[in-house]
Design a protein around this motif. Structure first.
Motif, PDB file in Angstrom:
ATOM      1  N   ASN A   1       0.840  -1.195   0.000  1.00  0.00           N
ATOM      2  CA  ASN A   1       0.000   0.000   0.000  1.00  0.00           C
ATOM      3  C   ASN A   1       0.876   1.248   0.000  1.00  0.00           C
ATOM      4  O   ASN A   1       0.981   1.953   1.002  1.00  0.00           O
ATOM      5  N   PRO A   2       1.523   1.535  -1.135  1.00  0.00           N
ATOM      6  CA  PRO A   2       2.412   2.698  -1.191  1.00  0.00           C
ATOM      7  C   PRO A   2       1.639   4.001  -1.380  1.00  0.00           C
ATOM      8  O   PRO A   2       0.417   4.000  -1.578  1.00  0.00           O
TER       9      PRO A   2
ATOM     10  N   PHE B   1       8.435  16.923  -4.414  1.00  0.00           N
ATOM     11  CA  PHE B   1       8.685  15.557  -4.863  1.00  0.00           C
ATOM     12  C   PHE B   1       9.680  15.489  -6.012  1.00  0.00           C
ATOM     13  O   PHE B   1       9.744  14.481  -6.722  1.00  0.00           O
ATOM     14  N   SER B   2      10.476  16.513  -6.182  1.00  0.00           N
ATOM     15  CA  SER B   2      11.506  16.500  -7.213  1.00  0.00           C
ATOM     16  C   SER B   2      12.491  15.362  -6.954  1.00  0.00           C
ATOM     17  O   SER B   2      12.953  15.155  -5.826  1.00  0.00           O
TER      18      SER B   2
ATOM     19  N   THR C   1       5.918   6.301  -6.928  1.00  0.00           N
ATOM     20  CA  THR C   1       5.371   5.298  -6.014  1.00  0.00           C
ATOM     21  C   THR C   1       6.324   5.163  -4.831  1.00  0.00           C
ATOM     22  O   THR C   1       7.475   4.765  -5.007  1.00  0.00           O
ATOM     23  N   ILE C   2       5.851   5.515  -3.635  1.00  0.00           N
ATOM     24  CA  ILE C   2       6.726   5.628  -2.467  1.00  0.00           C
ATOM     25  C   ILE C   2       6.262   4.647  -1.392  1.00  0.00           C
ATOM     26  O   ILE C   2       5.115   4.705  -0.938  1.00  0.00           O
TER      27      ILE C   2
ATOM     28  N   TRP D   1      -4.627  18.302  -3.223  1.00  0.00           N
ATOM     29  CA  TRP D   1      -4.404  16.856  -3.127  1.00  0.00           C
ATOM     30  C   TRP D   1      -3.227  16.476  -4.012  1.00  0.00           C
ATOM     31  O   TRP D   1      -3.228  16.732  -5.208  1.00  0.00           O
ATOM     32  N   LEU D   2      -2.203  15.822  -3.426  1.00  0.00           N
ATOM     33  CA  LEU D   2      -0.975  15.496  -4.163  1.00  0.00           C
ATOM     34  C   LEU D   2      -0.743  14.000  -4.334  1.00  0.00           C
ATOM     35  O   LEU D   2      -0.068  13.591  -5.286  1.00  0.00           O
ATOM     36  N   GLY D   3      -1.228  13.187  -3.390  1.00  0.00           N
ATOM     37  CA  GLY D   3      -0.948  11.759  -3.472  1.00  0.00           C
ATOM     38  C   GLY D   3      -2.001  10.938  -2.764  1.00  0.00           C
ATOM     39  O   GLY D   3      -2.659  11.409  -1.827  1.00  0.00           O
TER      40      GLY D   3
END
Length: 232
Positions: A117-118, A131-132, A137-138, A156-158
């Motif tokens: 669940n990344p 996020f440069s 997927t982290i 909302w970013l992720g």
């Protein structure tokens, strides 16, 4: 200039954030939970980091109201602010967003089906300077039973598999994560024995999961912090 890190419970410390700050020779101070009620924004603040904890940002305690006021004041002054888990929910309340039940408790590295669940970056997350040089997927650790409802002040970013709002922007210098990016192995072992939401899980498997991503976990966290301190 000093980074001030607000703890909400003893076991949820700064972890990899502290390791990064030490490695970079940055001044920082951890404000313990029993000292938060007297904390005010200092004049030498470089960044404010608000960590996680089991409380709810909806609590009407004097302590929680004060933390929301602190987050609001810092963001209104356009200071660098980073919120982790409860810290992100505190920032959401400070921006007049809502904190609501998720309907389930996200726990550890896997979703309700047992799959990884990344954190998945959305297009606007991939384009954000925070996020440069970071993968889209982290791998992240989850431990929460509430989520947020954003408003026009929150971007909302992720997202994740079971919880949409995993990474948010509250302005040019303020960001929040529902998930945990700061976790070390020692912290994980303590959480597994102390946190009631984790005691019934397969501890050996969770530690195995952590060790399988430990190197990238640390690298991604340090890269994100580099961006936070130096490029926003």
């Amino acid at each position: 200039m000093t980074t001030y890190i607000l703890k909400n419970i003893d076991r949820e410390g700064p972890g990899l954030i502290a390791e990064y700050l030490k490695e970079k020779g940055k001044s920082f101070q951890v404000i313990e939970p029993d000292a938060l009620v007297d904390f005010t924004l200092p004049s030498d603040l470089e960044a404010l980091i608000i960590l996680g904890g089991p409380a709810s940002a909806n609590d009407q305690t004097e302590d929680m109201v004060h933390k929301i006021d602190i987050a609001r004041e810092a963001m209104n002054q356009n200071l660098k602010v980073l919120g982790i888990c409860l810290g992100m929910q505190i920032m959401t309340k400070a921006k007049e967003g809502k904190v609501v039940p998720l309907g389930k408790t996200e726990r550890a590295f896997r979703d309700s089906e047992g799959n990884w669940n990344p954190l998945y970056l959305l297009d606007q997350g991939q384009d954000n300077p925070l996020f440069s040089n970071i993968s889209n997927t982290i791998p992240v650790f989850h431990l929460h039973g509430e989520t947020i409802v954003p408003n026009e002040q929150i971007q909302w970013l992720g997202q994740g598999a079971d919880c949409q709002y995993q990474a948010l922007s509250f302005g040019e210098k303020a960001y929040g994560f529902q998930c945990h990016l700061e976790l070390t192995l020692d912290m994980l072992k303590a959480w597994l024995t102390e946190d009631p939401d984790l005691v019934d899980l397969d501890h050996d498997q969770i530690i195995k999961d952590y060790l399988s991503v430990e190197e990238v976990y640390r690298t991604q966290c340090f890269c994100l912090l580099d961006n936070f301190f130096n490029h926003i």
